[in-house]
Each structure stands twice: as C-alpha cells, then as structure tokens.
Write a protein that holds these residues in place. Structure first.
Motif, short mmCIF file in Angstrom:
data_model
loop_
_atom_site.label_atom_id
_atom_site.label_comp_id
_atom_site.label_asym_id
_atom_site.label_seq_id
_atom_site.Cartn_x
_atom_site.Cartn_y
_atom_site.Cartn_z
N ASP A 107 -2.08 5.11 -0.90
CA ASP A 107 -1.86 3.74 -1.34
C ASP A 107 -2.09 3.60 -2.85
OD1 ASP A 107 -1.24 2.94 1.21
OD2 ASP A 107 -3.31 2.28 1.68
N SER A 120 0.88 5.02 -4.60
CA SER A 120 2.01 4.09 -4.44
C SER A 120 1.87 2.91 -5.41
CB SER A 120 2.07 3.59 -3.00
OG SER A 120 3.12 2.65 -2.83
N THR A 141 4.28 1.97 -8.57
CA THR A 141 4.87 0.63 -8.70
C THR A 141 4.64 0.07 -10.10
OG1 THR A 141 4.55 0.21 -6.33
CG2 THR A 141 4.89 -1.70 -7.77
#
Length: 229
Positions: free
Chosen positions: A18, A21, A25
């Motif tokens: 996470d 990720s 982003t």
C-alpha cells in the motif's frame, strides 16, 4: 551541550504494498502536473508566436504613406515635394497637414503649393507604389529669400477597409541640403539649356555674317567692283 543532528532515514524494506502504491500515485501526480505545466508553457509560447506572426503580416499588409523632399530628376537645383505609398495595400482618404504652412519663392506664380488641393483636400486613394510629385522650390532662390527651412508634416489615412491608421509625423528639414558636398550632375534640363544657348549663338553668328556680307557688297558696289550674285 552539543545537539546531535537529526538524520531522517526511510526504511524502504519496511514498506508495504500500500505504501508503494501511494508513493507511485504521488509520483504520477507530480509528473502529470509537471507535464501539464510544460504543455501550458508551450501553448502560451505558441500563441505568442502566432500573435506576433499575425501582427507582422498585418503590419506588412498595411499602407505606409511617406512625405519628403527630393531632388528634381530634371533640374538639380529644384526641390520636389513627394507623397508616396510605400506599403503593400491601398491607402484611402490621405490628409496631409504641414506646420508651418508651405511658403515658396514660386507662390506668386499662381501655383502656390500650400493652397493646392494636394494639401487642402484629402487624396481619395493612393495605391501601393503610387507617387505624387510636386515642384516645391528652387534651392538657391529659397536660400536667398530667407524662407523657413524646417516643416513638420502629419499624415492621416485609412487602410483599404476604411480603418483609420495611426498618424505618421515627419520632420522635413531643408537646411541639411546646404551643408553637404555634392558632385554636379548635368541632366536633361542642362542639355536643353545648352542647346538653346548654342541655337542662340548660331542665330547671332548667322546675323553677323549676313551683316558683314551686306556691308562688303555695299563697299564693292561703291568702288565699282563686280558684286557677285
């Protein structure tokens, strides 16, 4: 007491999927913003270039009316007043204002330039390359008369579509002509003048010869000599 510097360390090994990720982003967002900024800057630059190019085309396509003094092509002591459209399109409703009003040594001849329609009325149209030439004055006569040597001419005109253009102002200074050296160039006027003088001389010589021949005939007749027919 000495304070130890704080060292920030990132343990990438402890990152969870996470975390990775979220970092991806953020990086994507930053890259996207950077790309958008570059695109906006490029668009603004391109728009500026297009505007400049359009302005250049419009300027080149506008009429450009010039007024000035010029040497007369026939008589090098004469001065012409010239109006010319040096632009690439038609000039309309051309108005010329001169301050102070023109004065010349030829005003008494009945052809005063200052009161001519060229300066008192508008020129309806002046095509590209069109020149209007008017005899202004004779340099040595003007200098001797003490007339003004400097004028300010303002030209107002419209383009081919009737749109008023920015007025143009010119300083017309004749005084510089009297302080420059130049080579005398004999032109058509000088040749015609020389031919008239030669013709006059020949007529006078012919008259003198006739008079001498008549005198001799009278002398010979009085002496009883044979007078040739």
């Amino acid at each position: 007491m000495t304070r130890e510097p704080t060292v920030l360390a990132v343990d990438f090994g402890a990152w969870t999927p996470d975390d990775w990720s979220a970092a991806a982003t953020v990086a994507t967002a930053v890259l996207t913003l950077f790309t958008v900024a570059i695109a906006v800057a490029a668009a603004l630059y391109a728009r500026q270039q297009v505007t400049l190019a359009r302005q250049l085309r419009e300027d080149q396509a506008q009429p450009f009316v010039v007024v000035d003094f010029a040497d007369n092509p026939v008589w090098n002591k004469a001065i012409d007043f010239v109006v010319e459209n040096m632009g690439q399109t038609l000039a309309k409703n051309v108005k010329i204002k001169v301050d102070p009003p023109f004065q010349t040594t030829m005003d008494d001849s009945g052809h005063a330039l200052g009161s001519s329609p060229l300066l008192t009325q508008a020129i309806p149209s002046l095509p590209p390359g069109k020149r209007i030439i008017a005899l202004f004055d004779v340099s040595h006569d003007r200098h001797a008369a003490g007339l003004p040597m400097k004028y300010t001419a303002t030209v107002e005109f419209e383009d081919a579509h009737g749109k008023p253009q920015e007025p143009l102002t010119y300083i017309l200074d004749l005084s510089i002509r009297y302080s420059l050296l130049s080579i005398t160039e004999y032109r058509t006027h000088d040749a015609a003048k020389a031919l008239r003088e030669i013709s006059k001389t020949l007529k006078e010589t012919r008259s003198d010869l006739k008079g001498e021949f008549y005198r001799r005939r009278q002398v010979e007749s009085a002496d009883g000599s044979i007078v040739p027919e």
